[in-house]
Motif scaffolding. Sequence first.
Motif, PDB file in Angstrom:
ATOM      1  N   UNK A 354       0.833  -1.215   0.000  1.00  0.00           N
ATOM      2  CA  UNK A 354       0.000   0.000   0.000  1.00  0.00           C
ATOM      3  C   UNK A 354       0.864   1.260   0.000  1.00  0.00           C
ATOM      4  N   UNK A 355       1.949   1.217   0.758  1.00  0.00           N
ATOM      5  CA  UNK A 355       2.857   2.354   0.799  1.00  0.00           C
ATOM      6  C   UNK A 355       3.519   2.555  -0.576  1.00  0.00           C
ATOM      7  N   UNK A 356       3.844   1.463  -1.221  1.00  0.00           N
ATOM      8  CA  UNK A 356       4.419   1.543  -2.570  1.00  0.00           C
ATOM      9  C   UNK A 356       3.450   2.202  -3.534  1.00  0.00           C
ATOM     10  N   UNK A 357       2.190   1.824  -3.470  1.00  0.00           N
ATOM     11  CA  UNK A 357       1.177   2.418  -4.353  1.00  0.00           C
ATOM     12  C   UNK A 357       1.083   3.924  -4.093  1.00  0.00           C
ATOM     13  N   UNK A 358       1.103   4.298  -2.812  1.00  0.00           N
ATOM     14  CA  UNK A 358       1.027   5.724  -2.466  1.00  0.00           C
ATOM     15  C   UNK A 358       2.236   6.479  -3.040  1.00  0.00           C
ATOM     16  N   UNK A 359       3.411   5.908  -2.861  1.00  0.00           N
ATOM     17  CA  UNK A 359       4.629   6.569  -3.347  1.00  0.00           C
ATOM     18  C   UNK A 359       4.654   6.664  -4.870  1.00  0.00           C
ATOM     19  N   UNK A 360       4.151   5.613  -5.514  1.00  0.00           N
ATOM     20  CA  UNK A 360       4.109   5.616  -6.977  1.00  0.00           C
ATOM     21  C   UNK A 360       3.185   6.736  -7.476  1.00  0.00           C
ATOM     22  N   UNK A 361       2.053   6.888  -6.799  1.00  0.00           N
ATOM     23  CA  UNK A 361       1.113   7.960  -7.180  1.00  0.00           C
ATOM     24  C   UNK A 361       1.750   9.329  -6.978  1.00  0.00           C
ATOM     25  N   UNK A 363       4.777   9.970  -7.501  1.00  0.00           N
ATOM     26  CA  UNK A 363       5.939  10.006  -8.406  1.00  0.00           C
ATOM     27  C   UNK A 363       7.273   9.825  -7.679  1.00  0.00           C
ATOM     28  N   UNK A 364       7.218   9.194  -6.511  1.00  0.00           N
ATOM     29  CA  UNK A 364       8.482   8.870  -5.824  1.00  0.00           C
ATOM     30  C   UNK A 364       8.842   7.433  -6.206  1.00  0.00           C
ATOM     31  N   UNK A 365       9.277   7.289  -7.445  1.00  0.00           N
ATOM     32  CA  UNK A 365       9.372   5.941  -8.009  1.00  0.00           C
ATOM     33  C   UNK A 365      10.480   5.087  -7.380  1.00  0.00           C
ATOM     34  N   UNK A 366      11.633   5.674  -7.050  1.00  0.00           N
ATOM     35  CA  UNK A 366      12.695   4.864  -6.428  1.00  0.00           C
ATOM     36  C   UNK A 366      12.230   4.320  -5.082  1.00  0.00           C
ATOM     37  N   UNK A 367      11.591   5.200  -4.300  1.00  0.00           N
ATOM     38  CA  UNK A 367      11.075   4.758  -3.000  1.00  0.00           C
ATOM     39  C   UNK A 367      10.007   3.682  -3.190  1.00  0.00           C
ATOM     40  N   UNK A 368       9.166   3.878  -4.208  1.00  0.00           N
ATOM     41  CA  UNK A 368       8.117   2.888  -4.493  1.00  0.00           C
ATOM     42  C   UNK A 368       8.749   1.539  -4.842  1.00  0.00           C
ATOM     43  N   UNK A 369       9.833   1.571  -5.633  1.00  0.00           N
ATOM     44  CA  UNK A 369      10.539   0.319  -5.974  1.00  0.00           C
ATOM     45  C   UNK A 369      10.948  -0.418  -4.698  1.00  0.00           C
ATOM     46  N   UNK A 370      11.512   0.336  -3.743  1.00  0.00           N
ATOM     47  CA  UNK A 370      11.961  -0.297  -2.488  1.00  0.00           C
ATOM     48  C   UNK A 370      10.790  -0.949  -1.755  1.00  0.00           C
ATOM     49  N   UNK A 371       9.669  -0.213  -1.693  1.00  0.00           N
ATOM     50  CA  UNK A 371       8.515  -0.766  -0.951  1.00  0.00           C
ATOM     51  C   UNK A 371       7.962  -2.006  -1.646  1.00  0.00           C
ATOM     52  N   UNK A 390       5.865  -1.375 -12.969  1.00  0.00           N
ATOM     53  CA  UNK A 390       5.532   0.020 -13.281  1.00  0.00           C
ATOM     54  C   UNK A 390       6.549   0.959 -12.639  1.00  0.00           C
ATOM     55  N   UNK A 391       6.914   0.652 -11.402  1.00  0.00           N
ATOM     56  CA  UNK A 391       7.892   1.499 -10.701  1.00  0.00           C
ATOM     57  C   UNK A 391       9.254   1.417 -11.393  1.00  0.00           C
ATOM     58  N   UNK A 392       9.645   0.216 -11.832  1.00  0.00           N
ATOM     59  CA  UNK A 392      10.924   0.063 -12.540  1.00  0.00           C
ATOM     60  C   UNK A 392      10.912   0.867 -13.838  1.00  0.00           C
ATOM     61  N   UNK A 393       9.775   0.834 -14.501  1.00  0.00           N
ATOM     62  CA  UNK A 393       9.645   1.568 -15.746  1.00  0.00           C
ATOM     63  C   UNK A 393       9.815   3.070 -15.503  1.00  0.00           C
TER      64      UNK A 393
ATOM     65  N   UNK B  70      12.491   4.089   5.540  1.00  0.00           N
ATOM     66  CA  UNK B  70      11.075   4.267   5.213  1.00  0.00           C
ATOM     67  C   UNK B  70      10.249   3.002   5.293  1.00  0.00           C
ATOM     68  N   UNK B  71      10.834   1.920   5.821  1.00  0.00           N
ATOM     69  CA  UNK B  71      10.084   0.662   5.926  1.00  0.00           C
ATOM     70  C   UNK B  71       9.374   0.616   7.286  1.00  0.00           C
ATOM     71  N   UNK B  72       8.266   1.332   7.365  1.00  0.00           N
ATOM     72  CA  UNK B  72       7.573   1.492   8.651  1.00  0.00           C
ATOM     73  C   UNK B  72       7.039   0.166   9.179  1.00  0.00           C
ATOM     74  N   UNK B  73       6.545  -0.683   8.280  1.00  0.00           N
ATOM     75  CA  UNK B  73       5.948  -1.938   8.748  1.00  0.00           C
ATOM     76  C   UNK B  73       7.008  -2.829   9.387  1.00  0.00           C
ATOM     77  N   UNK B  74       8.139  -3.002   8.685  1.00  0.00           N
ATOM     78  CA  UNK B  74       9.234  -3.808   9.245  1.00  0.00           C
ATOM     79  C   UNK B  74       9.673  -3.224  10.580  1.00  0.00           C
TER      80      UNK B  74
END
Lengths: 420, 155
Positions: A354-361, A363-371, A390-393, B70-74
């Motif tokens: 869910x956090x990844x989806x939020x970050x992707x929206x 436009x924080x794509x690197x952070x989204x990749x990590x999540x 999508x985040x990698x793209x 930023x990994x809040x859940x972990x």
Amino acid sequence: MSEMPIFIHAFWRTGSTYLWKKFRDRPQYRAYYEPLHEILIKPEGAILAELSGGDRAALRHPPIDEFYFAEFPFRENGGVECFEKRFSYENYCLDEDKEDEPLRRYIANLIAHASRHGQRAVLQFNRSLFRLGWLRRHFPSVNILLLRRPADVWRSVLSFADCSFAGVFYILLGQNRAKPPLCFLPEWTSIPCFAGETIDRDYAFYRPAVMQNVGKLYPAFFDFYVTATIQAASLADCILDIDEISANPQVCKLAEKRLAELGAAIAMDDCRVPSERGVSSQTSEWLAYEDFARVLLPHLLPRSISINYEQLLSHKAMLGEYFWNLLLDFTDRASPGARRLSEIARTAAPTNYMEGVRLLSAHQSEEACHRFSDALRGKRTRELWRHWAAAQSMCKRPLLAELGHRQAALQGAATESLPR
Amino acid sequence: MSIGKHIAQREDQVGFGTPSAWAEDLSALGVQRFCEHTVGESIRLLAAALRLEETAERWNDWATAQLARGAAAESEYGFRRALEIDPRNSQAAANLGTMLAGQERHLEAIHYLEIALPGIADDQRVLLNRVLDHCRGRASDSGATEPASSRHERT
């Protein structure tokens, strides 16, 4: 120990020919070059014809006086005694407990052949990384693992325009994809399983697919190499990090000392392995994949693929930072702490998604990749792979994006949608 | 200096060591890397230490590093694991309470901040009290009541 045969285990393009030649140049050793090479099924004359003088230069190997396979006992009617075609790739993944009498007989014959000449056998394998346990069980031996940074290995593999090395790697994967431990790795590219009567038929079958997919093979290679490295490192008596030996005289001295302790004294002070430190867009995508795979693989591989910290520590002085860090990610994987870390990764997957989806929206794509990568450790679903792709793209990593979409497609519509 | 060489130097001083000592070394390096802002490496080292030996302090360090990336859940599960091992670990309780306050989970935050306060170092107490007051204010604004467990914990 000095009577035991020496087995060198390495992937192609790692400096193994350099190491082999060090032993070949000393008369007390009978150093066999790639004893599981598919060419050994052919008559000696045919091999000589294939390996013309120009090939050595093309392979960027050190100068040699005699042809590579001069030490082998060839049959009069062709091929090395007891050698079978299937030894090269079809049986690449060989469990320690499995029986393979023809292979045992073949290796035993090479060792005995050396002994008959009053020499100690050195077998420099480039096709043994998943057979080290089996070899150790059947032959009391000194086992040396030779490592080189995977991106440098793969760059060297790709430098051959005829895709010869990529081609045999493809055959290896195709013929062993369904066997442990390779069956636990992500299927980044579709590789059919085919084993013909001759190696030339195998080459012909796989060649079109190799030419089409060679640019996308790094993730499959990295997964393979890491898995093989962990398994082999947990069994090796000595690990030689060729990058470190080449760059650091102190490590070179330690390696020579360790080899001498094992009764295999050679000098390596002339070791020079090229290493590219510049980062192209291709290399940068490879390195991004490495970071991802080091997060994901501990959650895909069985816990038996592990190295205990004490063992790793015993090799530490000779390892560069790259391999030390890599192997450290796979230490003590069956411990209670390791199980707890896996459990946390599973439990945290929905929040990470869910956090990844939020970050992707946002436009924080690197952070989204990590999540998304974190979430994939816990659970791998179609939606998650799609979002990861999508985040990698968005991060301008087209190869990883394509591989992610492929994984999403492989999950199929039947897979449950999201980790909740 | 590489991690391997750092550990090699320490071993020269203390001998080959035990799993506890190795875990201690890895943890110390993990914390050092965290201070040097190489968070990914820090997490790897702390995870390797946890695979050797779990302690509340180590889980707390691992969770703190996870929070930094930023990994809040972990991070939350890590702090909770630290408190499972040592329910009175003030630092883990303070970290978890502060993190929950940041997520506006005020009632849960109050519970952990109250556990943390008696044992926390003086330099953190002022800040924790401020966070606790904030959480109490927000909880009372929303009409929520404190959990019985947290009233019980108060000293």
